[in-house]
Design a protein around this motif. Structure first.
Motif, PDB file in Angstrom:
ATOM      1  N   TRP A   8     -37.380 -42.554  13.807  1.00  0.00           N
ATOM      2  CA  TRP A   8     -36.367 -43.157  14.147  1.00  0.00           C
ATOM      3  C   TRP A   8     -35.547 -42.283  14.729  1.00  0.00           C
ATOM      4  O   TRP A   8     -34.463 -42.331  15.435  1.00  0.00           O
ATOM      5  CB  TRP A   8     -35.657 -44.846  13.436  1.00  0.00           C
ATOM      6  N   SER A   9     -34.834 -40.974  13.448  1.00  0.00           N
ATOM      7  CA  SER A   9     -34.434 -40.151  13.173  1.00  0.00           C
ATOM      8  C   SER A   9     -34.660 -39.387  14.753  1.00  0.00           C
ATOM      9  O   SER A   9     -33.190 -39.527  14.829  1.00  0.00           O
ATOM     10  CB  SER A   9     -33.553 -39.906  12.300  1.00  0.00           C
ATOM     11  N   PHE A  10     -35.402 -39.185  14.813  1.00  0.00           N
ATOM     12  CA  PHE A  10     -35.506 -37.655  15.992  1.00  0.00           C
ATOM     13  C   PHE A  10     -35.221 -38.914  17.346  1.00  0.00           C
ATOM     14  O   PHE A  10     -34.559 -37.780  18.422  1.00  0.00           O
ATOM     15  CB  PHE A  10     -37.421 -37.915  16.308  1.00  0.00           C
ATOM     16  N   PHE A  11     -35.766 -40.088  17.658  1.00  0.00           N
ATOM     17  CA  PHE A  11     -35.650 -40.703  18.795  1.00  0.00           C
ATOM     18  C   PHE A  11     -34.008 -40.659  19.206  1.00  0.00           C
ATOM     19  O   PHE A  11     -33.556 -40.951  19.458  1.00  0.00           O
ATOM     20  CB  PHE A  11     -36.120 -41.847  18.936  1.00  0.00           C
ATOM     21  N   SER A  12     -32.795 -40.962  17.550  1.00  0.00           N
ATOM     22  CA  SER A  12     -31.898 -41.169  18.127  1.00  0.00           C
ATOM     23  C   SER A  12     -31.096 -40.272  18.659  1.00  0.00           C
ATOM     24  O   SER A  12     -30.372 -40.085  18.408  1.00  0.00           O
ATOM     25  CB  SER A  12     -31.522 -41.880  16.706  1.00  0.00           C
ATOM     26  N   THR A  13     -31.691 -38.937  17.898  1.00  0.00           N
ATOM     27  CA  THR A  13     -30.366 -37.906  17.300  1.00  0.00           C
ATOM     28  C   THR A  13     -31.204 -37.219  19.715  1.00  0.00           C
ATOM     29  O   THR A  13     -30.106 -36.427  19.738  1.00  0.00           O
ATOM     30  CB  THR A  13     -31.456 -36.313  16.765  1.00  0.00           C
ATOM     31  N   THR A  14     -32.280 -36.921  19.544  1.00  0.00           N
ATOM     32  CA  THR A  14     -32.354 -36.862  20.784  1.00  0.00           C
ATOM     33  C   THR A  14     -32.158 -37.849  22.418  1.00  0.00           C
ATOM     34  O   THR A  14     -31.846 -37.358  22.947  1.00  0.00           O
ATOM     35  CB  THR A  14     -34.587 -37.187  21.159  1.00  0.00           C
TER      36      THR A  14
END
Length: 139
Positions: A8-14
């Motif tokens: 979730w953190s990766f997709f949110s940041t991306t």
């Protein structure tokens, strides 16, 4: 942190970086929107119209952000944009009534929307260069 939390953190940041890039450079949205709509519908004309509309939204967002960065204490740019749209629709509606004798609010709105693409493109370039010169003057 769990795997789902990291994902979730990766997709949110991306997603955040993607929108930030499109806000800083809204004209990148034109080829992206054109390509995606063309792959979806297989119609160049429709893809061009969608790309212009999506780029217009991105331009409006970029103008609002640039305006608020350059003049943070000033009146919100949303008020200027709302005023522009209302005044332009009123003016084009008045011209329609004078020339044809009747008002087509839908046609007036579409005309203003298409003209706003050119206007906000120009305002974006002016604000972008103003921001560069203002930043260079502060250094």
């Amino acid at each position: 942190m769990t795997f789902l939390g990291k994902l979730w953190s990766f997709f949110s940041t991306t997603w955040t970086y993607f929108w930030a890039t499109l806000t800083a450079f809204p004209f990148l949205g034109f080829p992206l929107a054109y390509f995606l709509v063309y792959l979806w519908k297989k119609d160049r004309r429709l893809a061009g119209r969608w790309a212009v509309n999506i780029t217009n939204f991105l331009l409006i967002r970029a103008v609002v952000v640039a305006y608020s960065v350059i003049w943070p204490e000033a009146l919100s740019a949303w008020w200027w944009i709302t005023g522009f749209f209302l005044a332009a629709i009123g003016l084009i509606g008045w011209v329609q009534i004078r020339l044809k004798g009747k008002l087509s609010l839908l046609k007036a709105s579409f005309s203003v929307w298409r003209l706003s693409f050119l206007l906000f493109g120009l305002v974006y370039v002016v604000l972008y260069t103003t921001g560069i010169f203002k930043t260079m003057g502060d250094v």
